[in-house]
Design a protein around this motif. Sequence first.
Motif, PDB file in Angstrom:
ATOM      1  N   ASP A 134       1.020  -1.037  -0.059  1.00  0.00           N
ATOM      2  CA  ASP A 134       0.053   0.003   0.009  1.00  0.00           C
ATOM      3  C   ASP A 134       0.882   1.324  -0.040  1.00  0.00           C
ATOM      4  O   ASP A 134       1.911   1.282   0.682  1.00  0.00           O
ATOM      5  CB  ASP A 134      -0.954   0.089   1.121  1.00  0.00           C
ATOM      6  CG  ASP A 134      -1.906  -0.869   1.211  1.00  0.00           C
ATOM      7  OD1 ASP A 134      -2.142  -1.422   0.237  1.00  0.00           O
ATOM      8  OD2 ASP A 134      -2.501  -1.297   2.178  1.00  0.00           O
TER       9      ASP A 134
ATOM     10  N   SER B 173       0.312   5.660   0.550  1.00  0.00           N
ATOM     11  CA  SER B 173      -0.541   6.725   0.860  1.00  0.00           C
ATOM     12  C   SER B 173       0.383   8.037   0.298  1.00  0.00           C
ATOM     13  O   SER B 173       1.493   7.875   0.100  1.00  0.00           O
ATOM     14  CB  SER B 173      -0.809   7.157   1.991  1.00  0.00           C
ATOM     15  OG  SER B 173      -1.697   5.850   3.016  1.00  0.00           O
TER      16      SER B 173
ATOM     17  N   ASP C  97      -5.429   8.432  -0.217  1.00  0.00           N
ATOM     18  CA  ASP C  97      -5.614   7.151   0.382  1.00  0.00           C
ATOM     19  C   ASP C  97      -4.704   6.777   1.448  1.00  0.00           C
ATOM     20  O   ASP C  97      -4.196   5.902   1.477  1.00  0.00           O
ATOM     21  CB  ASP C  97      -5.191   5.941  -0.868  1.00  0.00           C
ATOM     22  CG  ASP C  97      -6.310   5.584  -2.023  1.00  0.00           C
ATOM     23  OD1 ASP C  97      -7.407   6.258  -1.816  1.00  0.00           O
ATOM     24  OD2 ASP C  97      -5.505   5.223  -3.102  1.00  0.00           O
TER      25      ASP C  97
ATOM     26  N   GLN D  79      -3.756   5.317   5.086  1.00  0.00           N
ATOM     27  CA  GLN D  79      -3.820   4.203   5.643  1.00  0.00           C
ATOM     28  C   GLN D  79      -4.413   4.714   7.153  1.00  0.00           C
ATOM     29  O   GLN D  79      -4.716   5.503   7.349  1.00  0.00           O
ATOM     30  CB  GLN D  79      -2.769   3.353   5.588  1.00  0.00           C
ATOM     31  CG  GLN D  79      -2.351   2.863   4.180  1.00  0.00           C
ATOM     32  CD  GLN D  79      -0.884   2.342   4.150  1.00  0.00           C
ATOM     33  OE1 GLN D  79      -0.688   1.668   5.183  1.00  0.00           O
ATOM     34  NE2 GLN D  79      -0.286   2.708   3.155  1.00  0.00           N
ATOM     35  N   ARG D  80      -4.729   3.466   7.830  1.00  0.00           N
ATOM     36  CA  ARG D  80      -5.519   3.564   9.063  1.00  0.00           C
ATOM     37  C   ARG D  80      -4.413   4.199  10.047  1.00  0.00           C
ATOM     38  O   ARG D  80      -4.864   4.904  10.990  1.00  0.00           O
ATOM     39  CB  ARG D  80      -5.805   2.252   9.551  1.00  0.00           C
ATOM     40  CG  ARG D  80      -6.751   2.401  10.779  1.00  0.00           C
ATOM     41  CD  ARG D  80      -7.960   2.966  10.674  1.00  0.00           C
ATOM     42  NE  ARG D  80      -8.765   3.290  11.939  1.00  0.00           N
ATOM     43  CZ  ARG D  80      -9.353   4.352  12.307  1.00  0.00           C
ATOM     44  NH1 ARG D  80      -9.489   5.437  11.285  1.00  0.00           N
ATOM     45  NH2 ARG D  80     -10.100   4.291  13.479  1.00  0.00           N
TER      46      ARG D  80
ATOM     47  N   GLU E   5     -10.365   9.407  -1.476  1.00  0.00           N
ATOM     48  CA  GLU E   5     -10.230   7.991  -1.562  1.00  0.00           C
ATOM     49  C   GLU E   5     -10.518   7.681  -3.306  1.00  0.00           C
ATOM     50  O   GLU E   5     -11.364   8.424  -3.764  1.00  0.00           O
ATOM     51  CB  GLU E   5     -11.295   7.384  -0.775  1.00  0.00           C
ATOM     52  CG  GLU E   5     -11.480   7.571   0.570  1.00  0.00           C
ATOM     53  CD  GLU E   5     -10.696   6.747   1.462  1.00  0.00           C
ATOM     54  OE1 GLU E   5      -9.735   6.100   0.715  1.00  0.00           O
ATOM     55  OE2 GLU E   5     -10.809   6.984   2.599  1.00  0.00           O
TER      56      GLU E   5
ATOM     57  N   ILE F  77     -13.201   2.514  -2.331  1.00  0.00           N
ATOM     58  CA  ILE F  77     -13.503   1.928  -0.909  1.00  0.00           C
ATOM     59  C   ILE F  77     -13.586   0.411  -1.374  1.00  0.00           C
ATOM     60  O   ILE F  77     -14.122  -0.175  -2.215  1.00  0.00           O
ATOM     61  CB  ILE F  77     -14.990   2.258  -0.382  1.00  0.00           C
ATOM     62  CG1 ILE F  77     -14.949   3.806  -0.322  1.00  0.00           C
ATOM     63  CG2 ILE F  77     -15.399   1.510   0.958  1.00  0.00           C
ATOM     64  CD1 ILE F  77     -14.091   4.394   0.645  1.00  0.00           C
TER      65      ILE F  77
ATOM     66  N   TYR G 105      -7.692  -3.010   1.653  1.00  0.00           N
ATOM     67  CA  TYR G 105      -6.899  -2.090   2.644  1.00  0.00           C
ATOM     68  C   TYR G 105      -8.029  -1.412   3.588  1.00  0.00           C
ATOM     69  O   TYR G 105      -9.008  -1.339   3.494  1.00  0.00           O
ATOM     70  CB  TYR G 105      -6.082  -0.997   1.925  1.00  0.00           C
ATOM     71  CG  TYR G 105      -6.600   0.270   1.524  1.00  0.00           C
ATOM     72  CD1 TYR G 105      -7.198   0.202   0.155  1.00  0.00           C
ATOM     73  CD2 TYR G 105      -6.807   1.336   2.322  1.00  0.00           C
ATOM     74  CE1 TYR G 105      -7.970   1.350  -0.243  1.00  0.00           C
ATOM     75  CE2 TYR G 105      -7.510   2.523   1.762  1.00  0.00           C
ATOM     76  CZ  TYR G 105      -8.069   2.459   0.443  1.00  0.00           C
ATOM     77  OH  TYR G 105      -8.692   3.407  -0.134  1.00  0.00           O
TER      78      TYR G 105
ATOM     79  N   SER H 125      -8.921   1.700   5.132  1.00  0.00           N
ATOM     80  CA  SER H 125      -8.743   3.313   5.071  1.00  0.00           C
ATOM     81  C   SER H 125      -8.667   4.117   6.435  1.00  0.00           C
ATOM     82  O   SER H 125      -9.359   3.708   7.067  1.00  0.00           O
ATOM     83  CB  SER H 125      -9.814   3.816   4.264  1.00  0.00           C
ATOM     84  OG  SER H 125      -9.774   5.169   4.242  1.00  0.00           O
TER      85      SER H 125
ATOM     86  N   GLY I  55      -9.223   7.296   5.860  1.00  0.00           N
ATOM     87  CA  GLY I  55      -9.635   8.420   5.334  1.00  0.00           C
ATOM     88  C   GLY I  55     -10.434   9.613   6.238  1.00  0.00           C
ATOM     89  O   GLY I  55     -10.488  10.488   6.329  1.00  0.00           O
TER      90      GLY I  55
END
Length: 168
Positions: free
Chosen positions: A14, A16, A29, A31-32, A53, A56, A60, A62, A64
């Motif tokens: 991933d 971002s 995008d 990530q958490r 984003e 959805i 992954y 999100s 966001g």
Amino acid sequence: MLDVVVIDTPTLGDRSYLVHDGTIAAVVDPQRDLDRVLAAAAGAGVQIADVVETHIHNDYVSGGRALAEACGARYHVNVADDVAFRRHAVHPGERIQVSATLALRAVAAPGHTHTHLAYVLEERGAPVAVFTGGSLLYGSTGRTDLLGPEHTLELAHAQWATAHRLAA
């Protein structure tokens, strides 16, 4: 001066992105684990105004919505995504003005998901990059089988067309 900070998680595949003009930023995008995004913004000395984003999806988790709430930023999700939370419903072709010099233009990019968006980064109105969010990858494209076998063929055809359009 435009800058793109890549926030990479190679173990998950991933990425971002924090894109900014030296003052105002957008995040693509997230990530958490928001601490890395917030640290990147603090390190650059920028305020996050927009969170977008590309899709959805179950590939992954999100961050966001949480990032937008934490920063008081606008949260952008495709109008076609049926979500139960508050967001700015982005239409393909829509231009999100992040700052006086920085904008993101939403482009329909179906294939990885039905409602996938890519965002063309514009500096002073000129396209300089595109964020594809797993639709167009280095040497590959996003998976088309994650929504189930009943969607795979249709998404594969859409992904092929999207990859060619984005590459062009």
